[in-house]
Design a protein around this motif. Sequence first.
Motif, PDB file in Angstrom:
ATOM      1  N   TRP A 198      -3.360 -11.155  -2.958  1.00 35.45           N
ATOM      2  CA  TRP A 198      -4.769 -10.792  -2.783  1.00 35.45           C
ATOM      3  C   TRP A 198      -5.527 -11.216  -4.027  1.00 35.45           C
ATOM      4  O   TRP A 198      -4.910 -11.549  -5.044  1.00 35.45           O
ATOM      5  N   PRO A 209      -7.239  -9.241   5.908  1.00 32.75           N
ATOM      6  CA  PRO A 209      -8.202 -10.133   5.243  1.00 32.75           C
ATOM      7  C   PRO A 209      -9.508 -10.123   6.018  1.00 32.75           C
ATOM      8  O   PRO A 209      -9.515  -9.815   7.211  1.00 32.75           O
ATOM      9  N   MET A 267     -11.715  -6.723   1.076  1.00 28.66           N
ATOM     10  CA  MET A 267     -10.794  -6.888   2.211  1.00 28.66           C
ATOM     11  C   MET A 267     -11.170  -5.848   3.261  1.00 28.66           C
ATOM     12  O   MET A 267     -12.061  -5.019   3.024  1.00 28.66           O
TER      13      MET A 267
END
Lengths: 623, 259
Positions: free
Chosen positions: B63, B107, B77
């Motif tokens: 991430w 996502p 996110m």
Amino acid sequence: MANQTTTGPDTQGGVGSDRVIIVGGGLAGLAASMRVAEAGMKVDLFSMVPVKRSHSVCAQGGINACNKVARQQGYSEWQHFDETLYGGDFLNHQPPVYSMTHWAPDIIDLFDRMGVPFNRTKEGQRDLRMFGGSLFKRTHFAGATTGQQLIYALDEQVRRCEVEGSVTKHEFWEFLWPVLDDDGVCRGIVAQDMRSMEIRAFRGAAVVMATGGNGLIFGKSTNSVICTGGAAARCYKAGAWLGNAEFIQVHPTAIPGEDKCRLMSESARGEGGRVWVPRKQKDPRHPNEIPEGERWYFLEEKYPGYGNLVPRDIATRELFWKCQEGYGVHGGRMVYLDCTALPDATKDKLAGIFEIYEKFTGDNPRDVAMKIFPAVHYTMGGMYTTYTAEDDSKGMKHGALNNMMTNIPGLYAFGEVNYQYHGGTRLGANALLSCTFDGLFCGLSVANYAKEQISAGKSASDSLLQKYVDQENDKVTKLSENNGKFNPYHIHEKLGDELTDSCTVMREQKRMEQAYDVLCDLKEQYAQVKLSDTGMWTNQNLSFTRALGDMLAYGEAILLGAMQREESRGSHYRPDFPERNDERFLKTTIAKYDVLNDRPILEYEDVPQPLVEPRARTYGKVD
Amino acid sequence: MIKSNKPKTLTFKIKRQDDPKSEPYWQAFDMPYRPSLNIISCLQYIAGHATTTGGKDVAPVVWECSCLEEVCGSCTMVINGRARQSCSALVDEILDETGDTIITLEPMSKFPVVRDLWVDRSRMFENLKKVKGWVPIDGTHKLGEGPQESPEQQDMRYALSRCMTCGCCLEACPQFTIDNEFIGAQAISQARYFNEHETGATLKDERLDALSEVGGVSDCGNAQNCVKVCPKDIPLTESIAATGRQLTVHHIKKFFTGK
């Protein structure tokens, strides 16, 4: 995985020897990009994150500069200069500080022209606030997010340069190593695409490192997670020297957190916030129930002049000691920072920082005193740099080739990553200034140097670039194939704990020796580290593990520097040597990397004091 | 506010994708509950203990993050169905809201996935180029102060200038899709920000021309989701309305002057 050297122009740009490389897209890197482009050079700008997300966004409080109002109250650029030296305990080089403080008003004007929404007075003039280390209002600010506003202004200008074709951005590229030719001159860099993991060499007629601080070495700090000091450590391992690595600023007021310590800006105190603890140890009452007479405003008591606005190192130690003596909130490691009694208009000015506190703790500082504790915040030390002073020492010669050049010709260091300007401690709201100043003032030096190299026809050969690309690919292969047993995240946690405990607020010899033993063990563990991701697409595990090796190397320079500096100065406090010792240590610590023994060699260099004679740094303390 | 009966274990259901071309899949990870966790510290834990609930060692979840103070915009996110920054998403608050120890992370869906929770938001930065998102200064020379402005005007511009290019407004917008041309609330609001500055306004006509093109302001469907999800409370719908009005004036002027 890709393994190539770029030799000719391609669609990405950024490949010729007629270009300047800037690594890092915070305030320093963006200001440099803009200035170097303005001087007619093409710039390749490298960053691990989209530049708009760089750590400069975290600065909250403001940026210092003398202005018309301050001047009429008796303030001056000279006074700003003097405060910066006094704050830095005279470890700063004076000519660069002189230039910075005298350029400061023009830098504010430039930001103003770029459209930064600085707070305004009723008449529409730029407003000022109080900040630590000064008895004058001389800090300009934009809400509670001055750093964000300043970096956005530069980001916007650099986007314009990008559209105009003078700057090419390489975002999500990680700097790996400087390219040095046989004469030891920097001719480019090797970098890795953090998505495709491709490693490539880039030619540059000059290279500027603007990669910020190294708070991650201490585990949890106020820094962004990208502030590992990895880029600086790689240059150090390649032969660049570190200056005053042991000087790390611990900010007195941070909100302790699980993942990081979030800054509570000095502006809270600048606007009148007061630090206190209950007079009764382990007082179980809610702060609002503790009457005025039972609160101990210990900073105001000890420093009647500066009060809550003593420089950060002094405030940090006083807070720390109060907690050591058992006066911390509920006996723990926290004190109150109280803004509840401020007028509503003042509270509104602080709305932004209150919002942060409430968001991450659930308490509203308008109604309840905040609970805060010191945390690692700023890297005063960093890459060693040189400059050319004016004949009368009043400033640096504008455009001189070596301004903020490291000991490696062609390799510059701007902003927090260099060791200039702040000496033993940085004053609040001087960081945004020094970073921008480096880019704007020393950017001309970079352009001048690069033009000279280009007209001399000097650049890296293909085979030289290939050698460095091969070297970095070999390191990656070695790390990926390392069949060890140690988890890099666990090694990092241990490193952070040890250094925070031994080498921040209090630096006791015995504790540092223990930490040094642990660090040596951790280096051995690192040799047997195991990656949990060995894939070749967006491998963050590889990037972190590589940076961990760099943090260990940089951490060792910090620790050894602190152990050998047998005095107390600025943020460096040794209980066994509580006094400043100018005779032995009015000197820069220079750390040179010994490749064979994988350890730093420390040397000392005098700090000339051409303009202001060092004096005792007491801030009017009464005992 | 925070209830006392906290769970021993948290479970994260994470939507993963190995690279832009492969198919997404779900994996679950357990971790011990501690007070004061945020989603970032959970992801950090999972990075250090990359073993699924089924006991399988896997590659750590990828991430984007940087400042962890909700000011850089990186770590956006979709958490339990809502786009937000993972640094300011506090586990205790989520538990209080949902009463469920299973937390899902995905996502953002309006941007191409790079890997796992990392998406490619370069379209947002490209849109800032389209609207000429800068004040056109002559250079860095010493040219004195910028234009004066009232505290009210500063306050208004400051509210707009806090946009951190995080993408929440676009994720929530029904008109903005992964493959259409709509420019979205973020860039429209930024255009307004620069049009509101005395020097910035010298490019106003060019900005409005850009916003008249396909994918410009007229593609807004007025769902008003953007303003509800903006973590910085930027008055995005006001920006869209104000820019719409500027566009009307701009077109009338153009009609009569022929320029």
